[in-house]
Design a protein around this motif. Sequence first.
Motif, mmCIF file in Angstrom:
data_model
loop_
_atom_site.group_PDB
_atom_site.id
_atom_site.type_symbol
_atom_site.label_atom_id
_atom_site.label_comp_id
_atom_site.label_asym_id
_atom_site.label_seq_id
_atom_site.Cartn_x
_atom_site.Cartn_y
_atom_site.Cartn_z
ATOM 1 N N ILE A 108 47.510 65.012 16.636
ATOM 2 C CA ILE A 108 46.870 65.443 15.385
ATOM 3 C C ILE A 108 45.582 64.659 15.171
ATOM 4 O O ILE A 108 44.530 65.237 14.861
ATOM 5 C CB ILE A 108 47.834 65.258 14.199
ATOM 6 C CG1 ILE A 108 49.012 66.232 14.309
ATOM 7 C CG2 ILE A 108 47.102 65.476 12.873
ATOM 8 C CD1 ILE A 108 50.120 65.977 13.305
ATOM 9 N N LEU A 121 46.465 71.957 8.353
ATOM 10 C CA LEU A 121 47.770 71.625 8.920
ATOM 11 C C LEU A 121 48.800 72.602 8.380
ATOM 12 O O LEU A 121 48.871 72.836 7.165
ATOM 13 C CB LEU A 121 48.183 70.200 8.552
ATOM 14 C CG LEU A 121 47.243 69.056 8.948
ATOM 15 C CD1 LEU A 121 47.869 67.713 8.589
ATOM 16 C CD2 LEU A 121 46.905 69.107 10.425
ATOM 17 N N VAL A 130 53.847 65.050 9.656
ATOM 18 C CA VAL A 130 52.684 65.104 8.779
ATOM 19 C C VAL A 130 52.627 63.853 7.909
ATOM 20 O O VAL A 130 51.560 63.244 7.737
ATOM 21 C CB VAL A 130 52.708 66.374 7.921
ATOM 22 C CG1 VAL A 130 51.559 66.369 6.917
ATOM 23 C CG2 VAL A 130 52.627 67.608 8.815
#
Length: 314
Positions: A108, A121, A130
């Motif tokens: 990411i 996202l 996340v």
Amino acid sequence: MPLPVILDCDPGHDDAFTIMLAAAHPAVELLAITTVAGNATIEKTTLNARRICTVAGIEGVPVSAGLGRPLCGTGLVAGNIHGESGLDGPGFGEPTVPLDPRDAVTLIRETLLAHPVPVTLVPTGPLSNVAAFLLAHPALAAERVERIVLMGGYTGRGNRTPAAEFNIAADPEAADIVFSSGLPVTMIGLNVSHQVPATADVLDRLDALGTPLARLCAELLTFFGTTYREVFGLTAPPLHDPLTVAHLVAPGLVTLVRAPVAVELTGTHTRGATVVDLDGVTGRPANADVGIGVDAPAYWDLIIEAVRTLGSAR
């Protein structure tokens, strides 16, 4: 210009369709797929992401494994819904799409740094990856994350417990971090996804496509439907996760309202609940756009077209 997206998922039958919709729709640039434990263990969800990419001909998109457990406590799996493999129903051969050696947070981070514009996202499983990224790289997230569009939560009752939806219940602390991040968050929960059941008409439309991918998709939904009948007594299974991508490619398809959302972390009977103040009784500021409705026919048109597009290219 297509919308750049990183998909964080836990395949899972509905995640499989999310991957296909994100890869097939011209309005999305699918930059990366990261996996998290949820519907099955991290080993199985990662294998399943690679399996779906292989059968759908999705190449050039890195697939990376993320966290195998929540930030706190022990994890959940949904074998009673998704089967032993996490993707029961059809048979799969060995995937040819490789596993990226980077972990999810690293992928990411590097993807955000490499892309010229901020990235959306799209988490469709527990929010562990996340949240871990937000904790590790808060400044980068503030600068390079356009928004977070997640499938999870509910404005009413849950499906893991009477109060909590599975994705949030699997890692409530991670969900709290996401909703408290100050980033733009869109929550599409069970109250919306239960409006898009995969009925017999959907299976007929897939069968009519006549491709191996369409037949595999029909088998996925058939198995999914069997478990939903056994566990919840529903006549057709709701296809939850692709609503995130559908919302991105067709603004207005999902009806949204601004509202405060809090995640219950300590309740004896309500841990993991998303407390959505639709009536403004708490006086708290809104921190999310919350889905409350959906154009179901338009949604299924997007799903069928994605399967058609990818199937015809094989």
